[in-house]
Design a protein around this motif. Structure first.
Motif, mmCIF file in Angstrom:
data_model
loop_
_atom_site.group_PDB
_atom_site.id
_atom_site.type_symbol
_atom_site.label_atom_id
_atom_site.label_comp_id
_atom_site.label_asym_id
_atom_site.label_seq_id
_atom_site.Cartn_x
_atom_site.Cartn_y
_atom_site.Cartn_z
ATOM 1 N N LEU A 215 0.833 -1.188 0.000
ATOM 2 C CA LEU A 215 0.000 0.000 0.000
ATOM 3 C C LEU A 215 0.877 1.251 0.000
ATOM 4 O O LEU A 215 1.825 1.359 0.770
ATOM 5 N N TYR A 216 0.533 2.192 -0.872
ATOM 6 C CA TYR A 216 1.176 3.495 -0.936
ATOM 7 C C TYR A 216 0.106 4.536 -0.646
ATOM 8 O O TYR A 216 -0.775 4.794 -1.470
ATOM 9 N N ALA A 217 0.166 5.111 0.539
ATOM 10 C CA ALA A 217 -0.896 5.991 1.019
ATOM 11 C C ALA A 217 -0.839 7.347 0.330
ATOM 12 O O ALA A 217 0.230 7.955 0.201
ATOM 13 N N GLY A 218 -2.003 7.826 -0.120
ATOM 14 C CA GLY A 218 -2.082 9.133 -0.743
ATOM 15 C C GLY A 218 -2.202 10.240 0.286
ATOM 16 O O GLY A 218 -2.778 10.043 1.367
ATOM 17 N N ASN A 219 -1.673 11.423 -0.058
ATOM 18 C CA ASN A 219 -1.759 12.558 0.859
ATOM 19 C C ASN A 219 -2.848 13.547 0.443
ATOM 20 O O ASN A 219 -2.989 14.600 1.058
ATOM 21 N N GLY A 220 -3.601 13.221 -0.609
ATOM 22 C CA GLY A 220 -4.663 14.094 -1.062
ATOM 23 C C GLY A 220 -4.188 15.275 -1.870
ATOM 24 O O GLY A 220 -4.991 16.120 -2.278
ATOM 25 N N ALA A 221 -2.880 15.360 -2.104
ATOM 26 C CA ALA A 221 -2.314 16.461 -2.885
ATOM 27 C C ALA A 221 -1.485 15.952 -4.057
ATOM 28 O O ALA A 221 -0.670 16.687 -4.608
ATOM 29 N N GLY A 222 -1.688 14.674 -4.424
ATOM 30 C CA GLY A 222 -1.035 14.143 -5.610
ATOM 31 C C GLY A 222 0.230 13.362 -5.364
ATOM 32 O O GLY A 222 0.911 12.998 -6.328
ATOM 33 N N GLN A 223 0.551 13.099 -4.101
ATOM 34 C CA GLN A 223 1.721 12.278 -3.809
ATOM 35 C C GLN A 223 1.307 11.062 -2.989
ATOM 36 O O GLN A 223 0.240 11.040 -2.370
ATOM 37 N N VAL A 224 2.166 10.048 -3.006
ATOM 38 C CA VAL A 224 1.947 8.852 -2.201
ATOM 39 C C VAL A 224 3.224 8.534 -1.443
ATOM 40 O O VAL A 224 4.317 8.977 -1.814
ATOM 41 N N SER A 225 3.095 7.773 -0.350
ATOM 42 C CA SER A 225 4.246 7.316 0.424
ATOM 43 C C SER A 225 4.047 5.859 0.800
ATOM 44 O O SER A 225 2.921 5.399 0.991
ATOM 45 N N ALA A 226 5.147 5.120 0.886
ATOM 46 C CA ALA A 226 5.079 3.686 1.154
ATOM 47 C C ALA A 226 4.637 3.425 2.587
ATOM 48 O O ALA A 226 5.042 4.114 3.518
ATOM 49 N N THR A 227 3.778 2.404 2.759
ATOM 50 C CA THR A 227 3.393 1.955 4.092
ATOM 51 C C THR A 227 3.725 0.479 4.219
ATOM 52 O O THR A 227 4.847 0.090 3.925
ATOM 53 N N LEU A 228 2.759 -0.357 4.620
ATOM 54 C CA LEU A 228 3.052 -1.755 4.894
ATOM 55 C C LEU A 228 2.378 -2.689 3.890
ATOM 56 O O LEU A 228 1.426 -2.306 3.204
ATOM 57 N N PRO A 229 2.848 -3.944 3.783
ATOM 58 C CA PRO A 229 2.154 -4.920 2.944
ATOM 59 C C PRO A 229 0.696 -5.086 3.370
ATOM 60 O O PRO A 229 0.381 -5.051 4.562
ATOM 61 N N MET A 230 -0.178 -5.295 2.399
ATOM 62 C CA MET A 230 -1.610 -5.396 2.674
ATOM 63 C C MET A 230 -2.030 -6.813 3.052
ATOM 64 O O MET A 230 -3.038 -7.007 3.729
ATOM 65 N N LEU A 231 -1.280 -7.788 2.595
ATOM 66 C CA LEU A 231 -1.546 -9.183 2.964
ATOM 67 C C LEU A 231 -0.340 -10.031 2.613
ATOM 68 O O LEU A 231 -0.043 -10.243 1.442
ATOM 69 N N GLY A 232 0.364 -10.507 3.628
ATOM 70 C CA GLY A 232 1.489 -11.411 3.422
ATOM 71 C C GLY A 232 2.771 -10.701 3.049
ATOM 72 O O GLY A 232 2.765 -9.604 2.479
ATOM 73 N N THR A 233 3.886 -11.339 3.374
ATOM 74 C CA THR A 233 5.214 -10.800 3.054
ATOM 75 C C THR A 233 6.121 -11.882 2.468
ATOM 76 O O THR A 233 7.337 -11.736 2.448
ATOM 77 N N ASN A 234 5.522 -12.945 1.983
ATOM 78 C CA ASN A 234 6.315 -14.094 1.528
ATOM 79 C C ASN A 234 6.008 -14.467 0.086
ATOM 80 O O ASN A 234 6.005 -15.636 -0.273
ATOM 81 N N GLY A 235 5.751 -13.465 -0.743
ATOM 82 C CA GLY A 235 5.498 -13.742 -2.152
ATOM 83 C C GLY A 235 4.131 -14.320 -2.423
ATOM 84 O O GLY A 235 3.930 -15.014 -3.420
ATOM 85 N N GLY A 440 9.263 9.801 -4.993
ATOM 86 C CA GLY A 440 10.633 9.784 -5.480
ATOM 87 C C GLY A 440 10.895 10.931 -6.432
ATOM 88 O O GLY A 440 10.123 11.885 -6.530
ATOM 89 N N SER A 441 11.974 10.838 -7.180
ATOM 90 C CA SER A 441 12.340 11.870 -8.145
ATOM 91 C C SER A 441 12.280 11.300 -9.549
ATOM 92 O O SER A 441 12.345 10.085 -9.756
ATOM 93 N N ALA A 442 12.149 12.183 -10.535
ATOM 94 C CA ALA A 442 12.063 11.751 -11.933
ATOM 95 C C ALA A 442 13.276 10.931 -12.310
ATOM 96 O O ALA A 442 14.421 11.318 -12.036
ATOM 97 N N GLY A 443 13.038 9.781 -12.934
ATOM 98 C CA GLY A 443 14.121 8.933 -13.374
ATOM 99 C C GLY A 443 14.670 7.996 -12.316
ATOM 100 O O GLY A 443 15.584 7.224 -12.584
ATOM 101 N N SER A 444 14.089 8.031 -11.116
ATOM 102 C CA SER A 444 14.592 7.157 -10.050
ATOM 103 C C SER A 444 14.206 5.710 -10.250
ATOM 104 O O SER A 444 14.812 4.808 -9.689
ATOM 105 N N GLY A 445 13.164 5.467 -11.064
ATOM 106 C CA GLY A 445 12.785 4.095 -11.414
ATOM 107 C C GLY A 445 12.284 3.269 -10.253
ATOM 108 O O GLY A 445 12.467 2.044 -10.231
ATOM 109 N N LEU A 446 11.634 3.907 -9.288
ATOM 110 C CA LEU A 446 11.195 3.190 -8.093
ATOM 111 C C LEU A 446 10.188 2.094 -8.383
ATOM 112 O O LEU A 446 10.032 1.161 -7.590
#
Length: 450
Positions: A215-235, A440-446
């Protein structure tokens, strides 16, 4: 509704996790980076979808291209090729010159027929060549192809791989070849947008390189930030091909639906706090959803329940009506018949023109972002450009609709050829503009691993 403090705690925790794994993530992103789907250069690498699009260009103009081994016709950029079968393949492969049926193998590698993919050829080296478009069925018993014989350019479908003849020549005379510089298209990113954490802001969720749904949480102003897995961490999400998001069970919380490795459409119900659980089938069992190329969700028929629309194996956009309890039933085509949606790379939905009805937007075979307006009863019309008409969206692997900047108008977010998540803001009248980086920044390829 979770508190803002709770959300910030999750963001801080994920930042620590991200920092500790930054080196590994960067390496994996680099390993997952592949050739973008941008237009090829002469004698350069070319994607399968571009080969088919180039072949279709001559097919669409076939009335102007008589068969003539001494004649020539241009591709869409103005380069001329010989107007016969091998000149046609040379054009589709974007070669520097028109080769012959006997010399095409010089730039290709022989393959078993079972491995044929779009853009490969079946070559009768002494006489004739046809361009393989696709398998028509999961069992690889019938296929479609393009060819140029004594008649204008043809597009032939439903041909048995065991037919006595292909294009009037004995089946056994043909050998399968693959152009040495053809590359597989980048797979569509498995991403969706919705308010998963219940704070009233649109978030992004996606399956990453580790096959986890994050999940990447939105800030309501056009950006997102990483949070936690939504279900499972083992592929857990390995093998999932497509995702869609919506409140499918009517509890007011956003869920995730996805086509799993067994080609079954599964429902994962949302908690309203950024997590999902479950995994029940929404329609049919294993194999029911084989061949689907894209999914999106919305209330397309105006009954207040979330539906799913998808491009199926026959390149038809089908509507599956939701019952409000997590199950679907097939309704039928939303616009056109089989083949209408061939070449579309990604679709999404939203009320982009502000009329209160759910629309569909998608990147077509020409790499243009097109808007198809909904009538509120499950059908679509139109097909107008939302931004640019010159292949501006080449290389994009996803599009997601949502009001990311909080202005009440539906925007488009997507992962571009540089693996950046970009925001294109909507004007409420069916167009978008901009292209700002959301994290991130342009070209960072995240987003390379998504």
């Amino acid at each position: 509704m979770p508190s803002r403090a709770s959300k910030l705690t999750r963001v801080a925790l994920s930042a620590a996790i991200a920092l500790s794994g930054a080196v590994a993530t960067t390496a994996l992103a680099t390993a997952n980076a592949t050739v973008a789907q941008a237009a090829s250069s002469v004698d350069g690498s070319i994607t399968r979808s571009e080969v088919i699009a180039r072949a279709d260009y001559w097919f669409q103009n076939k009335a102007s291209i008589p068969y003539d081994q001494g004649g020539s016709y241009q591709d869409s950029s103005g380069r001329s090729y010989r107007t016969d079968c091998s000149g046609y393949v040379s054009m589709a492969w974007h070669l520097g010159t028109s080769l012959a049926t006997g010399t095409l193998p010089g730039v290709a590698t022989q393959i078993p027929r079972s491995q044929l993919k779009p853009g490969d050829i079946l070559d009768y080296e002494a006489k004739h060549v046809i361009l393989f478009e696709k398998w028509d069925d999961a069992a690889h018993t019938t296929f479609s192809y393009y060819s140029f014989g004594s008649t204008p350019v043809k597009h032939v479908t439903g041909v048995s791989i065991n037919a006595a003849k292909f294009d009037s020549h004995d089946n056994g005379l043909y050998t399968a070849y693959r152009y040495n510089k053809i590359v597989d298209d980048r797979s569509a990113a498995r991403t969706v947008a919705a308010d998963f954490d219940g704070d009233g802001r649109v978030d992004v969720a996606g399956i990453d390189a580790y096959q986890n749904l994050n999940l990447y949480a939105g800030n309501g102003a056009g950006q997102v930030s990483a949070t936690l897995p939504m279900l499972g961490t083992n592929g857990l999400w390995a093998g999932f091909k497509q995702l869609a998001a919506g409140d499918f069970n009517g509890d007011g919380k956003q869920d995730v639906a996805g086509i799993d490795a067994n080609d079954s459409l599964k429902l994962y119900t949302g908690t309203g706090g950024g997590y999902v659980s479950g995994g029940s089938a929404m329609l049919g069992g294993n194999g029911t959803w084989a061949g689907f190329k894209a999914l999106t969700a919305g209330d397309f028929n105006g009954d207040g329940k979330q539906d799913i629309a998808g491009i199926d194996a026959n390149d038809s956009l089908k509507l599956y009506a939701g019952n409000g309890a997590g199950q679907l039933s097939e309704v039928g085509a939303m616009l056109g018949g089989n083949g209408t949606w061939a070449g579309f790379k990604a679709i999404t939905s939203g009320d982009f023109n502000g009329d209160g009805k759910r629309d569909v937007a998608g990147i077509d075979a020409n790499n243009d972002l097109k808007l198809y307006t909904g009538n509120g009863a499950g059908q679509l019309g139109g097909g107008s450009p939302m931004l640019g008409t010159n292949g501006l969206w080449a290389g994009f692997r996803s599009v997601m609709g949502g009001d990311f900047n909080g202005d009440g108008k539906q925007d488009i977010a997507g992962i571009d050829a540089n693996n950046d998540l970009k925001l294109y803001t909507g004007n409420g009248a069916g167009q978008v503009s901009g292209g700002s980086v959301m994290i991130g920044s342009a070209g960072s390829g995240l987003w390379a691993g998504f």
